[in-house]
Design an enzyme around this catalytic site. Structure first.
Site, mmCIF file in Angstrom:
data_model
loop_
_atom_site.group_PDB
_atom_site.id
_atom_site.type_symbol
_atom_site.label_atom_id
_atom_site.label_comp_id
_atom_site.label_asym_id
_atom_site.label_seq_id
_atom_site.Cartn_x
_atom_site.Cartn_y
_atom_site.Cartn_z
ATOM 1 N N LYS A 1 0.887 6.313 9.918
ATOM 2 C CA LYS A 1 0.966 7.090 8.668
ATOM 3 C C LYS A 1 0.968 6.148 7.466
ATOM 4 O O LYS A 1 1.193 4.944 7.620
ATOM 5 C CB LYS A 1 2.231 7.948 8.683
ATOM 6 C CG LYS A 1 3.527 7.152 8.702
ATOM 7 C CD LYS A 1 4.739 8.065 8.885
ATOM 8 C CE LYS A 1 6.019 7.255 8.982
ATOM 9 N NZ LYS A 1 7.194 8.108 9.241
ATOM 10 N N ARG B 1 16.782 17.103 9.047
ATOM 11 C CA ARG B 1 15.620 17.094 8.169
ATOM 12 C C ARG B 1 14.683 18.209 8.618
ATOM 13 O O ARG B 1 14.451 19.149 7.888
ATOM 14 C CB ARG B 1 14.949 15.710 8.209
ATOM 15 C CG ARG B 1 13.732 15.608 7.325
ATOM 16 C CD ARG B 1 13.226 14.187 7.200
ATOM 17 N NE ARG B 1 12.701 13.618 8.450
ATOM 18 C CZ ARG B 1 12.171 12.399 8.540
ATOM 19 N NH1 ARG B 1 12.100 11.621 7.474
ATOM 20 N NH2 ARG B 1 11.726 11.942 9.685
ATOM 21 N N TYR C 1 6.854 -8.631 -21.651
ATOM 22 C CA TYR C 1 7.294 -7.424 -22.364
ATOM 23 C C TYR C 1 8.804 -7.400 -22.574
ATOM 24 O O TYR C 1 9.556 -7.831 -21.700
ATOM 25 C CB TYR C 1 6.889 -6.170 -21.584
ATOM 26 C CG TYR C 1 5.425 -5.837 -21.681
ATOM 27 C CD1 TYR C 1 4.800 -5.643 -22.917
ATOM 28 C CD2 TYR C 1 4.660 -5.696 -20.526
ATOM 29 C CE1 TYR C 1 3.450 -5.318 -22.995
ATOM 30 C CE2 TYR C 1 3.313 -5.367 -20.590
ATOM 31 C CZ TYR C 1 2.714 -5.183 -21.830
ATOM 32 O OH TYR C 1 1.390 -4.866 -21.901
ATOM 33 N N MET D 1 1.760 -4.224 -15.653
ATOM 34 C CA MET D 1 0.951 -3.333 -14.824
ATOM 35 C C MET D 1 0.028 -4.116 -13.884
ATOM 36 O O MET D 1 -0.088 -3.785 -12.703
ATOM 37 C CB MET D 1 0.118 -2.400 -15.709
ATOM 38 C CG MET D 1 -0.599 -1.330 -14.916
ATOM 39 S SD MET D 1 -1.682 -0.297 -15.914
ATOM 40 C CE MET D 1 -0.543 0.490 -17.015
HETATM 41 C C1 LIG Z 1 7.794 7.361 10.329
HETATM 42 C C2 LIG Z 1 8.306 7.998 11.540
HETATM 43 C C3 LIG Z 1 8.487 7.242 12.719
HETATM 44 C C4 LIG Z 1 8.344 5.738 12.776
HETATM 45 O O1 LIG Z 1 9.583 5.154 12.436
HETATM 46 P P1 LIG Z 1 9.795 3.579 12.396
HETATM 47 O O2 LIG Z 1 11.214 3.412 12.010
HETATM 48 O O3 LIG Z 1 8.860 3.045 11.360
HETATM 49 O O4 LIG Z 1 9.479 3.065 13.742
HETATM 50 C C5 LIG Z 1 8.854 7.924 13.865
HETATM 51 N N1 LIG Z 1 9.066 9.256 13.845
HETATM 52 C C6 LIG Z 1 8.931 10.004 12.733
HETATM 53 C C7 LIG Z 1 9.178 11.455 12.805
HETATM 54 C C8 LIG Z 1 8.558 9.395 11.538
HETATM 55 O O5 LIG Z 1 8.431 10.141 10.430
#
Ligand SMILES: *Cc1c(COP(=O)(O)O)cnc(C)c1O
Length: 363
Positions: free
Chosen positions: A35, A133, A260, A309
């Protein structure tokens, strides 16, 4: 390469994968989590590498991320953690596997599957064991079994997520989550089959709770080279290495300011290097004013003044360097954790924020 870029180190990725595998039984499947553009690297090339290493399952957060992998020709099962109900049709069209975490999502998904003329569509059922969650409560599983009787969906996986597997102070809570998940596993084995992917562990679960591996695990951050504490980090190798060139060097004197808001005021003569990287590239403003360290020809240089930036200044007093030199913002021997001098954030956040503007190079 003489401009800002991010190297994706294939050898490091493989070494991390092998380390993860070494913690697991041979029949335990690794779901490679890609992801957020494979944690800020490049989802397509990382997914292809993982498949070369033997990974059979992938996971993404959103449907669009799954579609991107399908469009690149990746045909392995892809779990979508956070599918949006109004996009279920696209998910089905691309043969992605949704996480189903509530009765609302279940009803909506069954509806779309039926309308598409499909049946026994594979899904992963998400169970809440304490993260609070997403997921069905253990007490809802009986009712869930009933609503799955019509076989519109096929229970391909059952999973839950740790809240604090990386936090030793919460060991008892993590053990409680493992027990809760075992209850869910028993339920699904009884009502469905034992031929289901049961997965609970994320990276820190894999590293710290081998007893929680069941028959699959979800590996994210560890693949990219980060654990939860320095000892784990030493065994893993950061995959992403971020470089930026020095585009100008100057000397400033006592009383001069840099950048800045004049946030840096020189108390003595210093050598300042301007790097071609800024917050639009993903280096947040919290890293200004000495809160982060980069490596210039192997030597540490703190940030100086506010991050801009497109640029940032670092103090290279006493460091041998020239305009055009490539600076390592973070990478193998200088992890994102050491870049973040005061641990204001976590490696996850730093590496996933590197923006699309930074070209990725697979090495
Ligand atoms: C992102 C995620 C993972 C991976 O977790 P890590 O700590 O990066 O290994 C596993 N399960 C779910 C549901 C996630 O959202």
């Amino acid at each position: 390469m003489n401009k800002t870029h991010l190297v994706i180190n294939k050898k490091a990725l493989r070494a991390n994968y092998e380390l993860i595998r070494s913690k697991l039984n041979d029949d335990c499947r690794v779901i490679g989590v890609v992801k957020a553009n494979a944690y800020g690297t490049d989802a397509i090339s990382v997914a292809q590498q993982l498949i070369n290493f033997g990974v059979e399952h992938l996971a993404v957060a959103y449907i669009d991320e799954g579609i991107q992998l399908r469009n690149a020709g990746i045909s392995k099962p892809i779990l979508v953690f956070y599918p949006q109900i109004d996009n279920f049709k696209a998910l089905i069209d691309h043969q992605l596997t949704p996480s189903i975490y509530s009765f609302t999502a279940l009803a909506a998904f069954k509806d779309v599957v039926t309308k598409a003329g499909r049946a026994a569509f594979p899904v992963h059922i998400k169970v809440n064991t304490g993260m609070n969650r997403l997921g069905f409560e253990i007490s809802e599983l009986k009712e869930l079994s009933k609503r799955l009787e019509d076989k519109v969906l096929n229970v391909y996986g059952v999973f839950s997520h740790f809240a604090a597997s990386g936090t030793p102070a919460h060991r008892d809570f993590t053990r409680y989550q493992i027990d809760r998940f075992q209850q869910a596993v028993n339920h699904f084995k009884q009502d469905f089959s034992s031929d289901i992917l049961f997965h609970l562990s994320n990276s820190s679960g894999i590293l710290s709770y081998p007893e929680a591996a069941f028959n699959a695990v979800r590996a994210g951050i560890a693949l990219y080279g980060y654990g939860n504490h320095p000892q784990e980090d030493r065994q893993l190798q950061p995959v992403a290495e971020l470089f930026a060139p020095i585009i100008q060097l100057r000397t400033v004197h006592a009383g001069d300011s840099v950048g800045y808001e004049r946030a840096f005021m020189a108390k003595k003569t210093c050598r300042i290097a301007t790097l071609s990287i800024g917050y639009a590239d993903g280096i947040g403003r919290i890293y200004g004013k000495g809160c982060a360290i980069v490596k210039v020809n192997g030597k540490s240089a703190p940030t100086c003044g506010n991050i801009c930036m497109d640029t940032m200044m670092v103090d290279v007093s006493g460091v041998d360097c020239e305009e055009g030199d490539m600076v390592k913002v973070f990478g193998n021997d200088h992890s994102a954790t050491s870049f973040d001098a005061y641990q204001q954030s976590i490696a996850y956040e730093l590496i996933t924020r590197i923006s699309d503007r930074v070209p990725r190079i697979l090495k």
